[in-house]
Design an enzyme around this catalytic site. Structure first.
Site, short mmCIF file in Angstrom:
data_model
loop_
_atom_site.label_atom_id
_atom_site.label_comp_id
_atom_site.label_asym_id
_atom_site.label_seq_id
_atom_site.Cartn_x
_atom_site.Cartn_y
_atom_site.Cartn_z
N ASN A 42 4.26 39.03 48.11
CA ASN A 42 5.28 38.14 47.53
C ASN A 42 5.71 37.01 48.45
OD1 ASN A 42 6.29 40.68 48.72
ND2 ASN A 42 8.28 39.70 48.52
N CYS A 83 14.82 39.17 48.23
CA CYS A 83 15.55 40.39 48.57
C CYS A 83 16.09 40.34 49.99
CB CYS A 83 14.65 41.60 48.44
SG CYS A 83 13.75 41.58 46.91
C1 LIG Z 1 5.88 42.57 45.31
C2 LIG Z 1 7.18 42.88 44.65
N1 LIG Z 1 7.50 44.14 44.36
C3 LIG Z 1 8.64 44.46 43.76
C4 LIG Z 1 9.56 43.51 43.41
C5 LIG Z 1 10.81 43.91 42.72
O1 LIG Z 1 10.71 43.58 41.36
P1 LIG Z 1 11.94 43.72 40.37
O2 LIG Z 1 12.83 42.56 40.66
O3 LIG Z 1 11.32 43.67 39.01
O4 LIG Z 1 12.58 45.04 40.64
C6 LIG Z 1 9.29 42.18 43.71
C7 LIG Z 1 10.29 41.12 43.43
O5 LIG Z 1 10.72 40.42 44.29
C8 LIG Z 1 8.07 41.85 44.33
O6 LIG Z 1 7.77 40.59 44.63
#
Ligand SMILES: Cc1ncc(COP(=O)(O)O)c(C=O)c1O
Length: 387
Positions: free
Chosen positions: A155, A331
């Site tokens: 991400n 995050c």
């Molecule tokens: C690789 C990855 N995993 C998990 C998530 C979390 O996703 P969600 O916002 O749907 O809980 C994200 C979001 O930032 C992400 O980029």
């Protein structure tokens, strides 16, 4: 989606709901608002039918069967259900999990939690491009390993892992393979039949669908994967994820994936051209600029760069009325800690504080693209002058 200012280029954090998705969702809020579990009357039956259709749409883009799709609240929940569910279900077989240092916190922190309960977790390193070495995955497997969890696309830096190869290794050793594909599904082709994936997490809001909805693919044969539930209630989603189904969200995510399936190839070409051109333009004015992530094995709409000597927070602040970009994961943006992903690929703490992530998306057009390059170059030159 017409372009406006500031230009939004943070599509890894989230995407706007596509108007076609919104239109499909709207009736399910107030007209056909039934509980998809209450199928004894027409309200519930209509909702259940909409969920059935959306489940098929999600399965279709993954080349899976509809009964292998479980709805959740997002990729975070899917990651938790997959990892905790396997750890508990297969506890009598073993207590070891393999993952990697550049995973999203939804995987890393679930691993940390499991360690507190006595399980053993191996966090594999990555190379300078953010790639995990499949032979290192194989070497880490022990007779106690029950799960390998490696993300499909990162991400922050967009690097795409050799998923098919890692899945094959997992299967050769009788280990279940999970991938967090929140940034991949709807952006690059994902085929559950060909890629040796047993569990796959995805999310609605990364693909022009709504927030608060996601899914988990769970392989139903060869091997059939079983998950212990991590929460308890009405037994929806075959007991794997209790809770009343979010019908408008599910309908929206289904539609979003159906659109993505049709349109992703075309968009990818354009994004690749733009992100390449962007990096070349930065290099012209700031020769020490560094590309983070793999030069070719990367998401076409991702560009992550370090401008050594320039504090990314300052750059982003200076640009805030013109361009919405970020320094990394949504995050962790409030954190002063350097990105764990950038440190893992060998950037220094100082370099990682100079990183900027661009996430191009459906709302961006050629004007946005040229405007953004101009604005960034202007700001970089302004900062260079001051310092
Ligand atoms: C690789 C990855 N995993 C998990 C998530 C979390 O996703 P969600 O916002 O749907 O809980 C994200 C979001 O930032 C992400 O980029």
């Amino acid at each position: 989606m017409e372009s406006k200012r500031p230009v939004y280029m943070d599509h890894h954090a989230t995407t706007p709901v596509d108007p076609r998705v919104l239109e499909t969702m709207l009736p399910y809020f107030s007209e056909t608002f039934g509980n998809a579990g209450s199928i004894d009357h027409v309200y519930g039956a209509v909702a259940a039918d909409a969920v059935r259709k959306a489940r098929e749409q999600c399965a279709h883009i993954l080349n899976a069967s509809a009964d292998e799709i479980y709805f959740t609240s997002g990729a975070t929940e899917s990651d938790n259900i997959a990892i905790l569910g396997v750890a508990e279900q297969y506890a009598s077989k073993g207590d070891h999990i393999i993952t990697c240092v550049t995973e999203h916190k939804a995987v890393l922190d679930t691993g940390k939690h499991l360690q507190k309960t006595g399980k053993s977790v191996t966090y594999l390193p990555v190379d300078k491009y953010g790639l995990v070495d499949p032979s290192a995955v194989e070497a880490a497997i022990t007779d106690k390993t029950v799960l390998i969890s490696i993300m499909t696309a990162n991400n922050e830096i967009g690097t795409i892992a050799p998923i098919k190869e890692i899945g094959k290794i997992a299967h050769d050793h009788g280990v279940i393979f999970h991938t967090d594909a929140a940034q991949a599904v709807g952006h690059i082709p994902m085929d559950m039949k060909k890629m040796n994936i047993d569990l796959l997490s995805f999310s609605g809001h990364k693909i022009y669908g709504p927030k608060g909805i996601g899914g988990l693919y769970v392989r139903s044969s060869s091997p059939r994967v079983k998950l212990s539930p991590v929460m308890f209630g009405g037994g929806q989603e075959k007991g794997v994820r209790s809770g009343t189904l979010n019908v408008p969200g599910i309908v929206g995510m289904g539609k979003a994936l159906a659109i993505a399936e049709k349109e992703m190839g075309k968009a990818e070409k354009q994004y690749r051209q733009w992100t390449t051109q962007m990096f070349d333009s930065f290099k012209d004015v700031y020769p020490s600029v560094m590309l983070n992530g793999h030069p070719t094995k990367r998401l076409a709409h991702n560009l992550n760069v370090c401008f050594p000597g320039i504090e990314s927070k300052a750059l982003i602040h200076l640009l805030k009325d013109d361009l919405a970009i970020s320094a990394g994961s949504a995050c962790t943006t409030t954190s002063v800690e350097p990105s764990h992903v950038l440190l893992a690929i060998g950037r220094t703490v100082e370099e990682s504080h100079s990183a900027v992530r661009f996430g191009l998306g459906r709302g961006n057009d050629g004007d946005d693209f040229h405007f953004s390059i101009d604005m960034i170059i202007k700001c970089i030159q302004a900062i260079k002058k001051i310092s």
